[in-house]
Write a protein that holds these residues in place. Structure first.
Motif, PDB file in Angstrom:
ATOM      1  N   UNK A 187      -1.854  -0.709   4.842  1.00 13.10           N
ATOM      2  CA  UNK A 187      -2.834  -0.766   3.752  1.00 13.10           C
ATOM      3  C   UNK A 187      -3.636   0.519   3.643  1.00 13.10           C
ATOM      4  N   UNK A 188      -3.995   1.088   4.795  1.00 14.43           N
ATOM      5  CA  UNK A 188      -4.745   2.344   4.782  1.00 14.43           C
ATOM      6  C   UNK A 188      -3.897   3.496   4.258  1.00 14.43           C
ATOM      7  N   UNK A 189      -2.631   3.556   4.702  1.00 14.67           N
ATOM      8  CA  UNK A 189      -1.753   4.639   4.247  1.00 14.67           C
ATOM      9  C   UNK A 189      -1.507   4.527   2.741  1.00 14.67           C
ATOM     10  N   UNK A 190      -1.142   3.342   2.280  1.00 14.68           N
ATOM     11  CA  UNK A 190      -0.860   3.165   0.851  1.00 14.68           C
ATOM     12  C   UNK A 190      -2.112   3.385   0.009  1.00 14.68           C
ATOM     13  N   UNK A 191      -3.266   2.939   0.515  1.00 14.58           N
ATOM     14  CA  UNK A 191      -4.514   3.149  -0.210  1.00 14.58           C
ATOM     15  C   UNK A 191      -4.912   4.611  -0.273  1.00 14.58           C
ATOM     16  N   UNK A 192      -4.744   5.324   0.840  1.00 18.88           N
ATOM     17  CA  UNK A 192      -5.080   6.756   0.865  1.00 18.88           C
ATOM     18  C   UNK A 192      -4.204   7.552  -0.091  1.00 18.88           C
ATOM     19  N   UNK A 193      -2.967   7.146  -0.216  1.00 17.40           N
ATOM     20  CA  UNK A 193      -2.046   7.858  -1.106  1.00 17.40           C
ATOM     21  C   UNK A 193      -2.142   7.386  -2.541  1.00 17.40           C
ATOM     22  N   UNK A 194      -2.873   6.294  -2.787  1.00 22.94           N
ATOM     23  CA  UNK A 194      -3.032   5.786  -4.148  1.00 22.94           C
ATOM     24  C   UNK A 194      -1.709   5.380  -4.772  1.00 22.94           C
TER      25      UNK A 194
ATOM     26  N   UNK B 272       1.198   3.667  -6.561  1.00 21.65           N
ATOM     27  CA  UNK B 272       1.305   2.685  -7.628  1.00 21.65           C
ATOM     28  C   UNK B 272       0.046   2.516  -8.459  1.00 21.65           C
ATOM     29  N   UNK B 273      -0.923   3.404  -8.288  1.00 20.65           N
ATOM     30  CA  UNK B 273      -2.157   3.289  -9.052  1.00 20.65           C
ATOM     31  C   UNK B 273      -3.046   2.130  -8.619  1.00 20.65           C
ATOM     32  N   UNK B 274      -2.760   1.555  -7.467  1.00 25.03           N
ATOM     33  CA  UNK B 274      -3.545   0.431  -6.944  1.00 25.03           C
ATOM     34  C   UNK B 274      -4.680   0.998  -6.107  1.00 25.03           C
ATOM     35  N   UNK B 275      -5.854   0.395  -6.191  1.00 21.75           N
ATOM     36  CA  UNK B 275      -7.021   0.901  -5.469  1.00 21.75           C
ATOM     37  C   UNK B 275      -6.856   0.735  -3.959  1.00 21.75           C
ATOM     38  N   UNK B 276      -7.636   1.528  -3.210  1.00 13.51           N
ATOM     39  CA  UNK B 276      -7.597   1.469  -1.750  1.00 13.51           C
ATOM     40  C   UNK B 276      -7.907   0.066  -1.242  1.00 13.51           C
ATOM     41  N   UNK B 277      -8.939  -0.526  -1.800  1.00  9.41           N
ATOM     42  CA  UNK B 277      -9.345  -1.861  -1.352  1.00  9.41           C
ATOM     43  C   UNK B 277      -8.263  -2.901  -1.575  1.00  9.41           C
ATOM     44  N   UNK B 278      -7.585  -2.828  -2.706  1.00  6.31           N
ATOM     45  CA  UNK B 278      -6.525  -3.790  -2.978  1.00  6.31           C
ATOM     46  C   UNK B 278      -5.325  -3.598  -2.052  1.00  6.31           C
ATOM     47  N   UNK B 279      -4.989  -2.335  -1.750  1.00  9.51           N
ATOM     48  CA  UNK B 279      -3.886  -2.102  -0.829  1.00  9.51           C
ATOM     49  C   UNK B 279      -4.220  -2.671   0.544  1.00  9.51           C
ATOM     50  N   UNK B 280      -5.453  -2.478   0.968  1.00 13.18           N
ATOM     51  CA  UNK B 280      -5.846  -2.970   2.281  1.00 13.18           C
ATOM     52  C   UNK B 280      -5.768  -4.495   2.338  1.00 13.18           C
ATOM     53  N   UNK B 281      -6.313  -5.164   1.313  1.00 12.90           N
ATOM     54  CA  UNK B 281      -6.251  -6.625   1.267  1.00 12.90           C
ATOM     55  C   UNK B 281      -4.804  -7.118   1.236  1.00 12.90           C
ATOM     56  N   UNK B 282      -3.996  -6.510   0.379  1.00 15.52           N
ATOM     57  CA  UNK B 282      -2.618  -6.944   0.217  1.00 15.52           C
ATOM     58  C   UNK B 282      -1.800  -6.736   1.490  1.00 15.52           C
ATOM     59  N   UNK B 283      -1.864  -5.546   2.070  1.00 16.99           N
ATOM     60  CA  UNK B 283      -1.063  -5.247   3.254  1.00 16.99           C
ATOM     61  C   UNK B 283      -1.508  -6.079   4.456  1.00 16.99           C
ATOM     62  N   UNK B 284      -2.807  -6.251   4.623  1.00 19.02           N
ATOM     63  CA  UNK B 284      -3.292  -7.067   5.737  1.00 19.02           C
ATOM     64  C   UNK B 284      -2.877  -8.523   5.538  1.00 19.02           C
ATOM     65  N   UNK B 285      -2.978  -9.006   4.304  1.00 18.22           N
ATOM     66  CA  UNK B 285      -2.527 -10.366   4.009  1.00 18.22           C
ATOM     67  C   UNK B 285      -1.048 -10.547   4.292  1.00 18.22           C
ATOM     68  N   UNK B 286      -0.234  -9.565   3.901  1.00 16.44           N
ATOM     69  CA  UNK B 286       1.202  -9.640   4.171  1.00 16.44           C
ATOM     70  C   UNK B 286       1.492  -9.546   5.668  1.00 16.44           C
ATOM     71  N   UNK B 287       0.623  -8.847   6.404  1.00 16.66           N
ATOM     72  CA  UNK B 287       0.756  -8.819   7.861  1.00 16.66           C
ATOM     73  C   UNK B 287       0.595 -10.212   8.459  1.00 16.66           C
ATOM     74  N   UNK B 288      -0.376 -10.961   7.957  1.00 14.29           N
ATOM     75  CA  UNK B 288      -0.573 -12.333   8.435  1.00 14.29           C
ATOM     76  C   UNK B 288       0.599 -13.227   8.048  1.00 14.29           C
ATOM     77  N   UNK B 289       1.108 -13.066   6.839  1.00 18.50           N
ATOM     78  CA  UNK B 289       2.282 -13.844   6.421  1.00 18.50           C
ATOM     79  C   UNK B 289       3.476 -13.487   7.308  1.00 18.50           C
TER      80      UNK B 289
END
Length: 163
Positions: free
Chosen positions: A69-76, A78-95
């Motif tokens: 989430x941090x890497x994808x957010x830092x690189x921006x 897909x135009x997705x915000x840092x916060x959304x990447x972090x939420x999404x990637x961490x959520x997928x980690x739990x899944x």
């Protein structure tokens, strides 16, 4: 003899994983924190799978999700915000914890789905601005969504008390 061999395999896999991550950090411009999180996550995840350790799988998937989430957010990406990447990637980690547990048949624990679905849902809701609801409906959802957690928690609690 077999125990020594399995330990050697585990140590070898961990060293390869850590070395590969450290080499990748040298060759690509990643910030230090995500690289360490990805490296540790990969090492814990591999250890968890090889040793069939649920704790290792949990640590690995959470750290991998956080680092990704941090890497994808830092690189921006897909135009997705840092916060959304972090939420999404961490959520997928739990899944992923739940899915690896199912594949390895370690006990079928479902609890990782709760934070996973909540985090992925929050990322989706932030991404689409709650599906363009009218302001009054959006305020209602933003105020009362925790009630859903209370209801699910009570249901789980009652199921646990019945046993």
């Amino acid at each position: 003899m077999a125990r020594t061999r399995s330990r050697q395999v585990v140590v070898g896999v961990v060293l390869v994983a850590i070395g590969a991550i450290l080499l990748a950090v040298r060759l690509t411009p990643l910030a230090d924190a995500p690289a360490w999180l990805l490296g540790l996550g990969l090492a814990f995840g591999i250890l968890g799978v090889v040793q069939r350790s649920y704790a290792g799988i949990v640590a690995g998937c959470v750290l991998l999700g956080l680092g990704a989430g941090m890497v994808l957010g830092d690189r921006g990406w897909g135009g997705v915000s840092k916060g959304n990447w972090l939420l999404l990637a961490l959520g997928l980690g739990f899944v992923a914890i739940y899915l690896v547990d199912l594949v390895l048949r370690l006990g079928g624990r479902w609890w990782p789905l709760v934070p996973g679905i909540v985090l992925v849902g929050l990322a989706a809701a932030r991404g689409v601005r709650l599906f363009h609801l009218p302001p009054s409906a959006e305020a209602f959802v933003r105020t009362w969504w925790p009630a859903g957690l209370v209801i699910v928690g009570l249901w789980v609690l009652l199921q646990g008390l019945r046993r």
